[in-house]
Structure formats: structure tokens, C-alpha cells
Design a protein around this motif. Sequence first.
Motif, PDB file in Angstrom:
ATOM      1  N   ALA A  90     -54.993  -7.983  25.382  1.00  9.87           N
ATOM      2  CA  ALA A  90     -55.399  -9.124  26.210  1.00  9.87           C
ATOM      3  C   ALA A  90     -54.734  -9.062  27.586  1.00  9.87           C
ATOM      4  CB  ALA A  90     -55.052 -10.427  25.500  1.00  9.87           C
ATOM      5  N   LEU A  91     -53.436  -8.801  27.598  1.00 15.41           N
ATOM      6  CA  LEU A  91     -52.737  -8.725  28.891  1.00 15.41           C
ATOM      7  C   LEU A  91     -53.108  -7.467  29.658  1.00 15.41           C
ATOM      8  CD1 LEU A  91     -50.762 -10.872  29.954  1.00 15.41           C
ATOM      9  CD2 LEU A  91     -51.201 -11.037  27.516  1.00 15.41           C
ATOM     10  N   LEU A  92     -53.318  -6.376  28.932  1.00 13.31           N
ATOM     11  CA  LEU A  92     -53.717  -5.122  29.566  1.00 13.31           C
ATOM     12  C   LEU A  92     -55.006  -5.294  30.347  1.00 13.31           C
ATOM     13  CD1 LEU A  92     -52.900  -2.039  29.570  1.00 13.31           C
ATOM     14  CD2 LEU A  92     -54.555  -1.765  27.739  1.00 13.31           C
ATOM     15  N   ALA A  93     -55.926  -6.088  29.794  1.00 16.92           N
ATOM     16  CA  ALA A  93     -57.239  -6.245  30.404  1.00 16.92           C
ATOM     17  C   ALA A  93     -57.259  -7.246  31.547  1.00 16.92           C
ATOM     18  CB  ALA A  93     -58.254  -6.660  29.337  1.00 16.92           C
ATOM     19  N   LEU A  94     -56.293  -8.169  31.589  1.00 16.46           N
ATOM     20  CA  LEU A  94     -56.504  -9.323  32.457  1.00 16.46           C
ATOM     21  C   LEU A  94     -55.435  -9.553  33.530  1.00 16.46           C
ATOM     22  CD1 LEU A  94     -57.833 -11.737  29.738  1.00 16.46           C
ATOM     23  CD2 LEU A  94     -59.110 -10.811  31.637  1.00 16.46           C
ATOM     24  N   VAL A  95     -54.197  -9.154  33.313  1.00 18.13           N
ATOM     25  CA  VAL A  95     -53.173  -9.490  34.304  1.00 18.13           C
ATOM     26  C   VAL A  95     -53.414  -8.767  35.623  1.00 18.13           C
ATOM     27  CG1 VAL A  95     -50.720  -9.307  34.828  1.00 18.13           C
ATOM     28  CG2 VAL A  95     -51.454 -10.133  32.611  1.00 18.13           C
ATOM     29  N   GLY A  96     -53.715  -7.468  35.530  1.00 13.53           N
ATOM     30  CA  GLY A  96     -54.040  -6.744  36.762  1.00 13.53           C
ATOM     31  C   GLY A  96     -55.280  -7.286  37.435  1.00 13.53           C
ATOM     32  N   LEU A  97     -56.228  -7.759  36.615  1.00 18.20           N
ATOM     33  CA  LEU A  97     -57.454  -8.328  37.164  1.00 18.20           C
ATOM     34  C   LEU A  97     -57.174  -9.596  37.965  1.00 18.20           C
ATOM     35  CD1 LEU A  97     -60.554  -8.134  37.223  1.00 18.20           C
ATOM     36  CD2 LEU A  97     -60.584  -9.505  35.132  1.00 18.20           C
ATOM     37  N   GLU A  98     -56.204 -10.387  37.508  1.00 16.07           N
ATOM     38  CA  GLU A  98     -55.872 -11.611  38.232  1.00 16.07           C
ATOM     39  C   GLU A  98     -55.323 -11.300  39.619  1.00 16.07           C
ATOM     40  OE1 GLU A  98     -53.008 -15.567  37.795  1.00 16.07           O
ATOM     41  OE2 GLU A  98     -53.170 -14.131  36.150  1.00 16.07           O
ATOM     42  N   VAL A 132     -63.349 -14.356  18.439  1.00 18.30           N
ATOM     43  CA  VAL A 132     -64.187 -15.173  19.329  1.00 18.30           C
ATOM     44  C   VAL A 132     -63.532 -15.302  20.704  1.00 18.30           C
ATOM     45  CG1 VAL A 132     -65.058 -17.508  19.717  1.00 18.30           C
ATOM     46  CG2 VAL A 132     -65.351 -16.432  17.486  1.00 18.30           C
ATOM     47  N   GLY A 133     -62.198 -15.445  20.725  1.00 18.92           N
ATOM     48  CA  GLY A 133     -61.508 -15.532  22.011  1.00 18.92           C
ATOM     49  C   GLY A 133     -61.696 -14.279  22.833  1.00 18.92           C
ATOM     50  N   PHE A 134     -61.573 -13.120  22.204  1.00 20.36           N
ATOM     51  CA  PHE A 134     -61.809 -11.858  22.917  1.00 20.36           C
ATOM     52  C   PHE A 134     -63.248 -11.770  23.417  1.00 20.36           C
ATOM     53  CE2 PHE A 134     -58.014  -9.654  20.992  1.00 20.36           C
ATOM     54  CZ  PHE A 134     -57.487  -9.224  22.196  1.00 20.36           C
ATOM     55  N   ALA A 135     -64.206 -12.147  22.568  1.00 20.66           N
ATOM     56  CA  ALA A 135     -65.618 -12.050  22.951  1.00 20.66           C
ATOM     57  C   ALA A 135     -65.931 -12.976  24.125  1.00 20.66           C
ATOM     58  CB  ALA A 135     -66.503 -12.380  21.753  1.00 20.66           C
ATOM     59  N   LEU A 136     -65.403 -14.209  24.085  1.00 28.05           N
ATOM     60  CA  LEU A 136     -65.627 -15.138  25.197  1.00 28.05           C
ATOM     61  C   LEU A 136     -65.025 -14.591  26.487  1.00 28.05           C
ATOM     62  CD1 LEU A 136     -64.942 -18.672  23.638  1.00 28.05           C
ATOM     63  CD2 LEU A 136     -67.112 -17.802  24.520  1.00 28.05           C
ATOM     64  N   THR A 137     -63.841 -14.030  26.396  1.00 27.20           N
ATOM     65  CA  THR A 137     -63.190 -13.496  27.585  1.00 27.20           C
ATOM     66  C   THR A 137     -63.961 -12.316  28.162  1.00 27.20           C
ATOM     67  OG1 THR A 137     -61.099 -14.139  26.561  1.00 27.20           O
ATOM     68  CG2 THR A 137     -60.977 -12.749  28.506  1.00 27.20           C
ATOM     69  N   ALA A 138     -64.445 -11.434  27.285  1.00 27.71           N
ATOM     70  CA  ALA A 138     -65.243 -10.294  27.757  1.00 27.71           C
ATOM     71  C   ALA A 138     -66.519 -10.773  28.437  1.00 27.71           C
ATOM     72  CB  ALA A 138     -65.576  -9.377  26.583  1.00 27.71           C
ATOM     73  N   LEU A 174     -63.154 -17.736  31.036  1.00 28.22           N
ATOM     74  CA  LEU A 174     -62.092 -16.737  30.974  1.00 28.22           C
ATOM     75  C   LEU A 174     -60.777 -17.359  30.520  1.00 28.22           C
ATOM     76  CD1 LEU A 174     -61.188 -13.801  31.658  1.00 28.22           C
ATOM     77  CD2 LEU A 174     -60.694 -14.617  33.963  1.00 28.22           C
ATOM     78  N   GLY A 175     -60.403 -18.486  31.102  1.00 30.62           N
ATOM     79  CA  GLY A 175     -59.150 -19.133  30.729  1.00 30.62           C
ATOM     80  C   GLY A 175     -59.149 -19.627  29.306  1.00 30.62           C
ATOM     81  N   PHE A 176     -60.253 -20.223  28.870  1.00 31.98           N
ATOM     82  CA  PHE A 176     -60.323 -20.745  27.502  1.00 31.98           C
ATOM     83  C   PHE A 176     -60.281 -19.605  26.485  1.00 31.98           C
ATOM     84  CE2 PHE A 176     -62.179 -22.539  23.705  1.00 31.98           C
ATOM     85  CZ  PHE A 176     -61.637 -23.821  23.680  1.00 31.98           C
ATOM     86  N   GLY A 177     -61.045 -18.549  26.742  1.00 25.53           N
ATOM     87  CA  GLY A 177     -61.075 -17.428  25.817  1.00 25.53           C
ATOM     88  C   GLY A 177     -59.742 -16.709  25.740  1.00 25.53           C
ATOM     89  N   LEU A 178     -59.102 -16.497  26.879  1.00 29.80           N
ATOM     90  CA  LEU A 178     -57.823 -15.793  26.899  1.00 29.80           C
ATOM     91  C   LEU A 178     -56.755 -16.579  26.156  1.00 29.80           C
ATOM     92  CD1 LEU A 178     -55.906 -13.575  27.893  1.00 29.80           C
ATOM     93  CD2 LEU A 178     -55.616 -14.905  29.993  1.00 29.80           C
ATOM     94  N   GLU A 179     -56.654 -17.870  26.416  1.00 27.19           N
ATOM     95  CA  GLU A 179     -55.627 -18.670  25.754  1.00 27.19           C
ATOM     96  C   GLU A 179     -55.890 -18.788  24.257  1.00 27.19           C
ATOM     97  OE1 GLU A 179     -52.194 -20.643  25.232  1.00 27.19           O
ATOM     98  OE2 GLU A 179     -52.901 -19.555  26.988  1.00 27.19           O
ATOM     99  N   THR A 180     -57.157 -18.868  23.857  1.00 23.62           N
ATOM    100  CA  THR A 180     -57.494 -18.889  22.432  1.00 23.62           C
ATOM    101  C   THR A 180     -56.992 -17.629  21.747  1.00 23.62           C
ATOM    102  OG1 THR A 180     -59.459 -20.257  22.812  1.00 23.62           O
ATOM    103  CG2 THR A 180     -59.400 -18.958  20.783  1.00 23.62           C
TER     104      THR A 180
END
Length: 587
Positions: free
Chosen positions: A298-306, A357-363, A388-394
Motif C-alpha cells: 500500500a505504501l509502496l504504491a502511494l507515498v511516492g505518488l502523493e 476491497v480497500g486495495f481494489a477501491l484504491t486501484a 483514494l483516501g477511503f480505500g487506502l485507510e481501509t
Amino acid sequence: MSGTTTAGSRRTAGVPRQWRGTEASGGANRWVVLLVLCVSLLLVAVDATVLHVAVPAVTEDLRPGAIELLWIVDVYPLVCASLLILFGTLGDRVGRRRVLLFGYGLFGAASALAAFAANPQILIVARALLGVGGAMIMPATLSILRQVFPDRRERAMAIGIWSAVAAVGAAVGPLLGGFLVENFWWGSVFLVNLPLMVVALPVGRWLLPESTGDRDGPWDVLGAVMAACGLFCVVFGVKRMGSGAGLLNAVTAAPVLFGAVLLVLFVRRQRRRTHPLVDLKLFSRPAFSISVGCIVLALLALVGLELIAAQYLQLVLGLTPLETGLRLLPLTFAAMAAGLVGSRMLQWLGPRVMVAVGFALTALAVLSLTAMGLSDRPAVLVGGFIVLGFGLETTLFSAYESMLNEASTGSAGGAAAIGETSYQLGAGIGIALLGSVMNAAYKPGVSSVPGVPASASSDASQSLGAAYKVSDRLGGHAGEALRSASRSAFVHGLHITLAVSAGLLLLGALAALRLPRTMECPAGDEEPSQGPDQGQREQEQRDQGQREQGRRDQGRLEQAQREPGQREQGGTDAPARRDRATVAAES
């Protein structure tokens, strides 16, 4: 706790009397402890994101090179990830509150140093010291939380609040950073840590109970150093690759190989030791190992993106730092909402479905953001950031809860250190990995712009901010052509990065299918106020009652035997015989 048992005495040793209620059988005091822990987390979470919107201002003022800029942003999670195991296990030995308070002090001092840094080198050192302070603070919050909330349902609610506070920090960081950069100077983004530290240090000393883990055997100092050096070297090598250096480059390959060897030796050392620094048996439990892997992905996919998204909003769309912080606000508010409702969702859906589901929503949200282009589309951004925020936190909430549930109270410090290490390691590698993807997709677009000299194109290929400076220096038609080409190349690189990020998230959804289907709560958790030692205390009370009854029976028997003349007169011996018969029957 009453402290009548030996186990209870060990746990409450050194705990202020008024706060012994934070044990399993405690009342509302544990929620006050949670409040203090959340303030501790807020201190670290704000600093992790407050710099993102200040990167352009730092670049303009200190003029760091591409590698220096990467280090300024990334040295904090790198150092923090390297030292989490060391300080997490040290807290188990010397006291988690003690390490936490030292972390507060170092965090405040390093913040002051960063605020007034005169060159990139000083800023890098200050950010590294901030990482050391963060490594002291973060494991302590989770390990204390695991101890004071033994009931899984209450613990899930506490973790939800804890993660929502992390989202608040992520929300406040860019917004506060944007406001400060716009109205003061970039160094002010670090000064916000000082008021939090000034409040947290005395309050934490007064309110937080001291807690320690198992102290059997010596603390493995050599193992802690091996883990720290191994993690540092591996992530350093990945950083080099993220800055454009090839894997076969000696400066890149040597740290990766050396770090990998150290980590392998660390694992072998822990397996041989009677009292290991980290209980590696936890990884034999699928729920634990899969949860850790999900946190990393989850962090690998999103922190750099932010970080890339913040640069897109400022450099491509031309938003101010404050406007950038406001645009990122829906993402973090959605994450806050997911953290607050996460406990009920987890009981309803179970870990497997919730994480997947959280991963799928984030993707899905990440793919929707590919609609971002050279022009502003506020509705697309807001909608994508909310999902994105809801899926990641889930995803993160469920993974953390499942991970901590697999660890006992005695091993909570090690488990918390592993979880936070995976978080920081995923964040550090994510910035390097996605930054590498971004650079690889960006550079071809500015390498051969008509009318632009090769040397200028080489400078412009470092980053979009560098390209803008080169275009301003060139001026005229060549400058405009370079600016336009660099903006288009950046957007193209952003789309490629989004696609890679979505692929990693879908991989995480597949991994989550191995998590438990339901949220299993032990029978002892049915009553939140009843801790794991309640049954032991009740059994001891029953044993004590039986011993008292035995002593009374023995006294009655001796009294009957001492009755005068009863042994000589057979007729009067009947009461004594009846007493003996009664004692035998009652026994």
C-alpha cells in the motif's frame, strides 16, 4: 489492577498508582492514554507530509541537486525505517514511555535545526535526526496501545481512532505547510513541531504509564545494529536506482548486496538465539506475514505518488502551496472517515474482504486520476482523492489490526516495530521506485526539444522545476518550447506512474485473499472490561476459598478429637464420629 498476582505485579511495576487502571481490567483511563498516544502520532504524521508542498520553495532557496533533493525528502523515512526495530525492542527493555519521551526531545531539537538550515547538507542531517526521533516515537504508540486494549473489539476501535489521527496529520501537514510557505518561509514548516513537542513532553511524562515487554535474556545489541545497517544499505541502494543510477553501478549494487547479506545474517542470528530480538515465528502465521506485506504494498504504491501529485498541482496547474494543500484535503478527510468506521466494517466484512476491497477501491481511484492533464479538472481530482483516501485507510487499518492481533502483549513491541518498519520501508522504497518510473518516462520528452542545446536539455531532464529554470534562462522561442515539452513530459510520466501504482495495488488485493475470512474474537473478549488475567484471578479466589474451608474443617476435626472423655466412653464417642463423617463428606 489489584496487583495481587505475580504477573500483575510485574506489569504494573513502575506504573503510577492512578494509572494502573490502564491494564486489562481498567476503566476509562485507557482512553486517556489513547489520546496521548494519538498526539504522539500526530507529531510524526504532520512532519511526514508537511514538507511535500514546500519542496519547490526549498529547491528555489537552497538549490539542491537532484540527488540532494531526493535525500531531503527521503532520508526521514529511510532513517526511521532503519531504526524502528532497534528502538522498538529497546523500549521493551528500558521502558516504552522513556524512549517515547526521549523521542519527543530529539524531534523538537531536530525540527529547530531543520527550520534554520543554511544549505542542503544541514537540512539532510536535520531530517535524518527527525527520523531517529520518529523511530523512538512510533513503535511505542502501537505497543502501548496493544497492551492497554487487550479486548479485540475495543482494540479495533482504538486502532481506528489512531489511524484517523494519522490521517488528520496527513491532512494538516500539506495545508499547514502551504499556509506557512505562502505567508512566511519554507523553514517555518518545521517549527510547527515545537509547540506539539512542548505540550506532549510534560503531558506524556505525567499521564502515560510506563510499560515494558518480556525482559528474559540479554538485549541483542549486535542484532539491532545488523538490522539497522542492513535496512539502511538496502534502501540507500534503491534510492540510487530511483535517482537514475543503474543497478550495475558499483555505488548502487554494493550497498544493496551488503545490506541483503546483513539482513540474512540477522535472520539466522535471531533463529539461533534463545531470546531473539524479534520473534520471527510471527511470520509463520499467515495473517501476520500477509498483513505486513499488504502494508508495504500500500505504501509502496502511494507515498511516492502523493509527492508527485503535489508537484503536479503546483508546477503543472500553477496552484499556490496553500491551494495545493486544500486540493489534497478530501483525500485525508476520507481517510479519517474510514478510520472512524473501520472497526464496525471489520466486524461486518472480516479482514480478507475488507483489505481486498480497500486495495481494489484504491486501484480504481488511482486509475481514474489518469484523467489529469495539462488543464485543471477539479471534479475528477476531488472524486479520485476521496475514493483514494477511503480505500487506502481501509486497507491500512485492517492490515494493522490483523497484524497486532497475532502478537501477544509480551511481543507487542517487536510486532509494532515490524509493522512500522514495513510502513516506513514501503514509503521510502515507494518514493524511490515511483520516482524512478517517473524519471524514466519524463526524460525522453525533454531530451531533444528543437532549438534547445544538449546541455540545457540535460539539465532540464533532472526535474520539472529544473526545466522551468532552464527555460527561463533560455528565454524566447526555445524557452517556451522547453517549458511546454517539459509539462507534457511530466503529465505523461504521471500517467505511467499511476498505471504502475494501480498494478501494485491489485497485487495487494490478490495477496489479501489469504487473510482470515472473519474477525475472530476469543471467548474471553466478550466482556470488554474483563482482561486476560480475570479468569486467573477468579481461579485463585476459588482456591483460596477451598483452602479456608479446609482449615475450618481441620479445626473442627481437632476439636472433636479433644473432647474430654469421648475416647474412653464408647457411648459419647458418637458426636466425634459424626463430626468426622461430616468433615469427610464436606471434603
